[in-house]
Design a protein around this motif. Sequence first.
Motif, short mmCIF file in Angstrom:
data_model
loop_
_atom_site.label_atom_id
_atom_site.label_comp_id
_atom_site.label_asym_id
_atom_site.label_seq_id
_atom_site.Cartn_x
_atom_site.Cartn_y
_atom_site.Cartn_z
N ARG A 202 1.14 -1.08 0.12
CA ARG A 202 0.23 -0.05 0.00
C ARG A 202 0.77 1.23 0.37
NH1 ARG A 202 0.03 -2.25 5.21
NH2 ARG A 202 0.77 -0.50 6.70
N GLU A 203 0.12 2.14 -0.47
CA GLU A 203 1.27 3.67 -0.24
C GLU A 203 1.30 4.17 0.94
OE1 GLU A 203 -1.67 6.14 -1.07
OE2 GLU A 203 -1.55 5.99 -3.49
N GLY A 204 2.72 4.41 1.29
CA GLY A 204 3.77 4.56 2.13
C GLY A 204 4.36 3.58 3.52
N GLN A 205 3.89 2.09 2.33
CA GLN A 205 4.69 1.14 2.97
C GLN A 205 6.07 1.00 2.84
OE1 GLN A 205 3.12 -1.26 5.11
NE2 GLN A 205 5.06 -2.48 4.91
N SER A 206 6.68 0.26 2.88
CA SER A 206 8.35 -0.14 2.28
C SER A 206 8.02 -1.29 1.88
CB SER A 206 9.27 -0.44 3.99
OG SER A 206 8.92 1.44 4.80
N ILE A 207 8.99 -1.67 0.78
CA ILE A 207 9.12 -2.69 -0.11
C ILE A 207 10.37 -2.33 -0.57
CG2 ILE A 207 6.59 -2.07 -1.12
CD1 ILE A 207 8.18 -1.51 -4.01
N VAL A 208 10.69 -3.67 -0.59
CA VAL A 208 11.85 -4.67 -1.76
C VAL A 208 11.59 -5.35 -3.02
CG1 VAL A 208 14.03 -6.26 -1.48
CG2 VAL A 208 13.16 -5.23 1.10
N ALA A 209 11.81 -4.57 -4.26
CA ALA A 209 11.09 -5.25 -5.45
C ALA A 209 12.49 -5.85 -6.47
CB ALA A 209 11.06 -4.06 -6.23
N THR A 210 12.77 -6.83 -6.70
CA THR A 210 13.66 -7.45 -7.40
C THR A 210 13.31 -7.05 -8.83
OG1 THR A 210 13.97 -8.78 -5.67
CG2 THR A 210 14.76 -9.54 -7.53
N GLY A 211 14.43 -6.50 -9.29
CA GLY A 211 14.00 -6.83 -11.52
C GLY A 211 15.33 -5.47 -11.84
N ARG A 212 15.22 -5.02 -12.58
CA ARG A 212 16.07 -4.68 -13.99
C ARG A 212 15.38 -3.02 -14.06
NH1 ARG A 212 16.19 -9.31 -15.95
NH2 ARG A 212 18.81 -8.94 -15.44
N MET A 213 16.45 -2.05 -14.30
CA MET A 213 16.40 -1.24 -15.08
C MET A 213 15.94 -1.16 -16.41
SD MET A 213 15.35 1.49 -13.00
CE MET A 213 15.86 3.04 -14.23
N GLU A 214 14.86 -0.48 -17.50
CA GLU A 214 14.83 -0.84 -18.74
C GLU A 214 14.27 1.00 -18.79
OE1 GLU A 214 11.59 -3.25 -20.32
OE2 GLU A 214 13.15 -5.02 -19.75
N ASP A 215 14.61 1.95 -20.22
CA ASP A 215 14.20 2.89 -20.01
C ASP A 215 13.62 4.04 -19.21
OD1 ASP A 215 14.69 1.92 -22.82
OD2 ASP A 215 12.88 1.26 -23.03
N GLY A 216 14.87 4.29 -18.16
CA GLY A 216 14.26 4.94 -16.81
C GLY A 216 13.56 4.69 -15.38
N GLU A 217 12.42 3.29 -16.48
CA GLU A 217 11.89 2.79 -15.12
C GLU A 217 12.41 1.51 -14.93
OE1 GLU A 217 7.16 2.96 -15.66
OE2 GLU A 217 8.11 1.36 -17.56
N PHE A 218 11.43 1.45 -13.26
CA PHE A 218 12.58 -0.07 -13.04
C PHE A 218 11.37 -1.59 -13.23
CE2 PHE A 218 12.61 -3.20 -9.34
CZ PHE A 218 13.89 -3.56 -8.94
N VAL A 219 11.70 -2.22 -14.21
CA VAL A 219 10.17 -3.12 -13.86
C VAL A 219 11.24 -4.34 -13.15
CG1 VAL A 219 10.09 -4.54 -15.64
CG2 VAL A 219 10.58 -2.92 -16.38
#
Length: 150
Positions: A97-114
């Motif tokens: 949810r908004e304001g929640q701490s997260i950890v996302a796994t992925g890579r950068m594509e065109d200035g955006e984290f996928v």
Amino acid sequence: MNPTRRRRLFLVLALLSAASVAVALVTLALQQNLTYLYTPTQVHEGEAGSARFRLGGEVCDGSIERTPGTLKVRFDVTDRVNALPVRYEGILPDLFREGQSIVATGRMEDGEFVAEQILAKHDETYMPKEVADAMAQAMQRPENSGCPVR
């Protein structure tokens, strides 16, 4: 050289060669599975590169945009200094949810984290030390800074 000694020498050399190849393969496999944790500020500074990594931060308030009829979602993650747009397609954790701490796994594509995977912060008990330290530093910063104004 005695034929028995020659046979033993070849056997020892073969075992050493096999052990060396096994160690090299294990090392290569472990290096491919390593994912480092970065904050949005570190990503903006170019520390993350283009390889797969983990992004840690807090979901910006008002940044969650869901595509109707799909599992696609876009949101911004901040470390309270900089924000980074994130794109994800899949089922989000219940604690997301908004304001929640997260950890996302992925890579950068065109200035955006996928993101390939998203984990919502539940309790420090289950969190790796480097993730908990990065989140603690982010929480010491002033509230809501770093999020883009929408």
